[in-house]
Design an enzyme around this catalytic site. Structure first.
Site, mmCIF file in Angstrom:
data_model
loop_
_atom_site.group_PDB
_atom_site.id
_atom_site.type_symbol
_atom_site.label_atom_id
_atom_site.label_comp_id
_atom_site.label_asym_id
_atom_site.label_seq_id
_atom_site.Cartn_x
_atom_site.Cartn_y
_atom_site.Cartn_z
ATOM 1 N N LYS A 35 0.840 -1.203 0.000
ATOM 2 C CA LYS A 35 0.000 0.000 0.000
ATOM 3 C C LYS A 35 0.874 1.252 0.000
ATOM 4 O O LYS A 35 2.088 1.159 0.249
ATOM 5 C CB LYS A 35 -0.917 -0.022 1.235
ATOM 6 C CG LYS A 35 -0.166 -0.017 2.567
ATOM 7 C CD LYS A 35 -1.089 -0.374 3.729
ATOM 8 C CE LYS A 35 -0.322 -0.353 5.048
ATOM 9 N NZ LYS A 35 -1.128 -0.887 6.176
ATOM 10 N N ARG A 130 -10.827 0.102 14.241
ATOM 11 C CA ARG A 130 -10.444 0.931 13.105
ATOM 12 C C ARG A 130 -11.199 0.478 11.865
ATOM 13 O O ARG A 130 -11.935 1.250 11.260
ATOM 14 C CB ARG A 130 -8.926 0.834 12.894
ATOM 15 C CG ARG A 130 -8.400 1.786 11.859
ATOM 16 C CD ARG A 130 -6.910 1.665 11.676
ATOM 17 N NE ARG A 130 -6.497 0.373 11.078
ATOM 18 C CZ ARG A 130 -5.291 0.131 10.604
ATOM 19 N NH1 ARG A 130 -4.348 1.079 10.655
ATOM 20 N NH2 ARG A 130 -4.989 -1.035 10.077
ATOM 21 N N TYR A 244 17.472 29.900 7.944
ATOM 22 C CA TYR A 244 16.328 30.646 8.480
ATOM 23 C C TYR A 244 16.453 30.846 9.984
ATOM 24 O O TYR A 244 16.864 29.932 10.711
ATOM 25 C CB TYR A 244 15.024 29.903 8.194
ATOM 26 C CG TYR A 244 14.537 30.018 6.767
ATOM 27 C CD1 TYR A 244 14.239 31.262 6.215
ATOM 28 C CD2 TYR A 244 14.366 28.885 5.997
ATOM 29 C CE1 TYR A 244 13.783 31.365 4.907
ATOM 30 C CE2 TYR A 244 13.901 28.971 4.694
ATOM 31 C CZ TYR A 244 13.611 30.217 4.148
ATOM 32 O OH TYR A 244 13.156 30.304 2.859
ATOM 33 N N MET A 292 12.795 23.963 2.714
ATOM 34 C CA MET A 292 11.937 23.142 1.869
ATOM 35 C C MET A 292 12.742 22.289 0.894
ATOM 36 O O MET A 292 12.469 21.099 0.703
ATOM 37 C CB MET A 292 10.964 24.031 1.080
ATOM 38 C CG MET A 292 9.951 23.242 0.270
ATOM 39 S SD MET A 292 8.919 24.286 -0.769
ATOM 40 C CE MET A 292 8.012 25.218 0.456
#
Ligand code: PLP
Length: 347
Positions: A35, A130, A244, A292
């Protein structure tokens, strides 16, 4: 090479499958859970390698994943869908021969009405709350279900990564109680359950994370390696800052390499403080914030400027990174993202 490289060792992957397969009796079938795009490593490539190694059954979360996997595997291997038979999935389930794990009376009715005779499994809830039928639902449906084309009865353990947790025995007893006497193959265990021993194995096991080199399968061979290209190198004087918010200040002359990957590539911002990059065997600490698309690394102690630095290797595994980020290896793997150049080796 200007993009980060994620190398997937298919030989280590299939070795992990074989080891987990050997952990249960020869009468127990070992499937493979692929998955979430094969835990981020590429469902098609991963599943094809595992099929060559002998896996005949694959599990995905969603019918859409099953449809994609069918294209990669061709006819033959069984593809099971944990989320069951959802509205709108009928054509995919039929046309691509997917086997839904039915989770409720509603799903059961939908399935037998839309696709009478089409194989299915049933997922039972044994306490995780679940996914799966509650004991009462199953009791109401069981006699009818057992006369249909039912291929598997399964449930899932909530605490299998903690072998001493009383929940394991409790779920095992509940599963037995709900399924004893059903003449249908049964499955309870994912990676963690396989390691709990033969009581938990039943007819089929469903390992996922262990195949990809993650805990709780401590003996797993690492499957994923990450190498990040160095874009730029600069020298800092004492007192200069990096990144940063100026979170790191040089206290001595320092050489900083800027590397092309960041939190958009699953290198989570919170993992910064303890995480290192490696120049071969030499650890290089991160300095300043993870951005990022960029990371800044202290390479002052290297005798040569590196062209690339490694984030994931045998010394810093997905579970090391998970610890650094306060999460689990599963989340590290599935967060890696689409920007890596994926290289498959060992197949
Ligand atoms: C994800 C999943 C698995 C595989 O679990 P791992 O811990 O990765 O081995 C097996 N069964 C179900 C129902 C799952 O959701």
């Amino acid at each position: 090479m200007s993009t980060a490289t994620l190398t997937i060792d298919l030989e280590a992957l299939t070795a992990n499958w074989r080891t987990l397969n050997a952990a249960s009796d020869t009468t127990v079938e070992t499937a493979a859970v692929v998955k979430a795009n094969g835990y981020g490593l590429g469902a098609g490539r991963v599943a094809r390698a595992l099929a060559r190694a002998g896996a005949r059954k694959f599990f995905v979360a969603l019918a859409e994943e099953g449809a994609e996997l069918r294209q990669a595997l061709g006819p033959g291997p069984e593809i099971c869908v944990f989320s069951g038979h959802m509205p709108g999935d009928t054509d995919m389930i039929h046309d691509l021969s997917l086997v839904p794990m039915l989770n409720s009376i509603d799903q059961m009715l939908r399935h037998v009405e839309a696709l009478p005779g089409h194989p299915f499994g049933v997922q039972l809830d044994t306490g995780m709350n679940r996914l799966g039928m509650e004991p009462g639902e199953w009791a109401a449906l069981r006699d009818i279900a057992l006369t249909q084309n039912i291929k598997l009865i399964m449930s899932h353990l909530a605490c299998a990564d903690a072998p001493d947790h009383p929940m394991n025995a409790q779920q095992l007893a509940a599963f037995r109680q709900m399924t004893d006497g059903c003449d249908v193959p049964r499955s309870l265990s994912a990676t963690g359950g396989i390691l709990l021993g033969s009581d938990y194995h039943f007819d089929l096991t469903r390992p996922g994370v262990g195949l990809y080199g993650g805990l709780p399968f401590a003996a797993a061979r690492p499957v994923a390696a990450i190498s990040l290209p160095v874009i730029q190198i600069r020298d800092l004087d004492p007192g200069e800052t990096v990144g940063y918010s100026n979170t790191w200040t040089a206290t001595q002359p320092t050489r900083i390499a800027t590397v092309a990957a960041g939190y958009a590539d699953g290198i989570l911002r919170v993992m910064g403080p303890n995480t290192q990059l490696f120049a071969d065997d030499i650890a290089c600490p991160l300095r300043g914030r993870i951005s990022m698309d960029l990371i800044t690394v202290d390479i002052t102690h290297l005798s040569e400027d590196p062209k690339s630095l490694d984030l994931l290797n045998d010394r810093q595994t997905v579970d090391t990174l998970a610890d650094n980020a306060g999460t689990i290896g599963y989340e590290i793997l599935t967060s890696l993202g689409a920007r890596y150049q994926r290289r498959y080796v060992g197949a």
